[in-house]
Design an enzyme around this catalytic site. Sequence first.
Site, short mmCIF file in Angstrom:
data_model
loop_
_atom_site.label_atom_id
_atom_site.label_comp_id
_atom_site.label_asym_id
_atom_site.label_seq_id
_atom_site.Cartn_x
_atom_site.Cartn_y
_atom_site.Cartn_z
CD GLU A 141 135.49 -15.52 20.55
OE1 GLU A 141 136.48 -14.81 20.74
OE2 GLU A 141 134.61 -15.69 21.41
C1 TNX Z 1 135.18 -11.53 21.72
S1 TNX Z 1 133.38 -10.14 19.83
C2 TNX Z 1 133.90 -12.05 21.75
C3 TNX Z 1 133.15 -11.99 23.00
C4 TNX Z 1 133.98 -11.48 24.14
C5 TNX Z 1 134.79 -10.29 23.68
C6 TNX Z 1 135.57 -9.61 24.75
C7 TNX Z 1 132.85 -11.51 19.71
C8 TNX Z 1 132.03 -11.71 18.58
N1 TNX Z 1 133.21 -12.43 20.63
O1 TNX Z 1 132.59 -13.26 23.30
O2 TNX Z 1 133.11 -11.10 25.16
O3 TNX Z 1 135.68 -10.71 22.67
O4 TNX Z 1 136.04 -8.36 24.34
#
Ligand code: TNX
Length: 531
Positions: A308
């Site tokens: 992200e």
């Molecule tokens: C996605 S999984 C994210 C996390 C959040 C999660 C909540 C990932 C690599 N990044 O930052 O906590 O979803 O389910």
Amino acid sequence: MSLPVIPAPVRFDRGAGQFTLRPGARVAFAAAEVAPIAERFCAEVTRRTGLRATPADGDPGPGEPAVRIELAAGADLAALPPPQGISPGGDGPADERYSLAIEDDRVVLRAAEPAGAARGLATFVQILAARPSPGGGELRVPCGRILDAPGYAWRGLSLDLARAFFTPGEVRRVIDLIALYKLNVLHLHLTDDQAWRLPAGRPASGREPGGACYSAEDLRALVGYAADRFVTIVPEIDMPGHALALAGIRPELDSGRNQVEVSSVPGHRHRAVWLDPQLPATFEVVSEVLADAAAIFPGQYMHIGGDEPYGMPRDLYASFVDRARRLVRSLGRRPLGWQETARAGLGPDDVIQYWLAGIALAASSPPQVRAQIDAELAASRRDVEAAVAASVPVIVSPARHCYLDVPYAEPSADPAQADRQARVGLPLYEPITLAESFDWEPAWVLGAGRAAHVAGVEAAIWAETISGFGDLSFLLLPRLPGIAHKAWAGPGAPGSRAVTWADHGDRLARHGRLWEQDDLEYFRAPTLNWL
Ligand code: TNX
């Protein structure tokens, strides 16, 4: 009734009769390396069942010991195939194969290596502890022979320590739990926008903004505690996105363009920072952090996050990831990243962890969140195609089945759990029933014909909705043992390891007793016959 062992062993042949464990039972072994494992086994049996068992090394004394642990590779074990995927330990996969023969007058555990002996004793602990407590009296278990080996080499749990802080003692309880279910990786998500839990990267001056953090000694002690249980700790330093907390303690990371307001997967708007590779201070801090982390965590793998990277231009993301990977390699370690890191290009030595897969959103999610996730799912599908094309190993953590913050769909059978159930789990996700959560196979995640690229399986628990250890264990149990089963069962020959939900659910219900022995809160699913 099935054997109350999770993951279900590869092979179990029931014998005739029963074995009786008596108070004062001796557990004999010859190899010195087995001593700590045998001692831990005896302590576990005593703690869980009230029946005293004692380790006996070398000369076991008069009479036959009740349990004998032998380090030996038999032909039956050699016939079991090696696990698929990458081994977290680094220097060659540990041999985790074992056989456990429960006869009417004795129990013999055989394994080529201590790791296998530890896995076999975890099995025996489950068998003994799932019986009603004899209150210091004798404990009887049916005779039989187990032959067992893991299907995937990498079997993990990722634990979010950034959104919630857990004490080292609480992290040790998580390690105990994962070792009970034969997982061998604890992936620690130590940094995020909300907090920076590493001693590395903190300013030298006494003032330490950024909330609770672990000391190097705390972390080294956890590494040792995990290693004793044949669990490797893989540290994650999440970069270049999710870096708000680091920017808070290192103001020189502000490049004037790297602060963003984002709407992340959970659907909340919040501030975030991405680390700017064109700012000279960035790699001064990053190389310091990685070197310090490498000095604490001896394992071969270092997770650089990479998920992200909201608001970050693509070329800057790629150049950041490329440089971070090179820094990890210069420390003699192997970098691992979330699937987005495929966007920086992939070489044969890379490993990715695939999470953005099969997400089901709650009916209430607004259309813009839906559109954003759809776009991210499409992009992550391209990341995985790139990984497959580059023959890069993929650890699978598909959110719907591996994210333990997906809410439970059934109402708890215990009304006292209603408040907690309403509070924990991300409302963004469509809730899932226990049966649905067990209905998947790691070998399916990458698509047909790609089963050989699966390098392992990881569950993940994210802590946005968690406050306290009770919430954490409520979300871990009872789903984590199901993921551990999928990871241990591996790609296998269809049929040989196929365990139905009814069978798994029957085993799970009997494990409630073990969690109570451990004082662990668990979700009382109304569909299981808890004892
Ligand atoms: C996605 S999984 C994210 C996390 C959040 C999660 C909540 C990932 C690599 N990044 O930052 O906590 O979803 O389910």
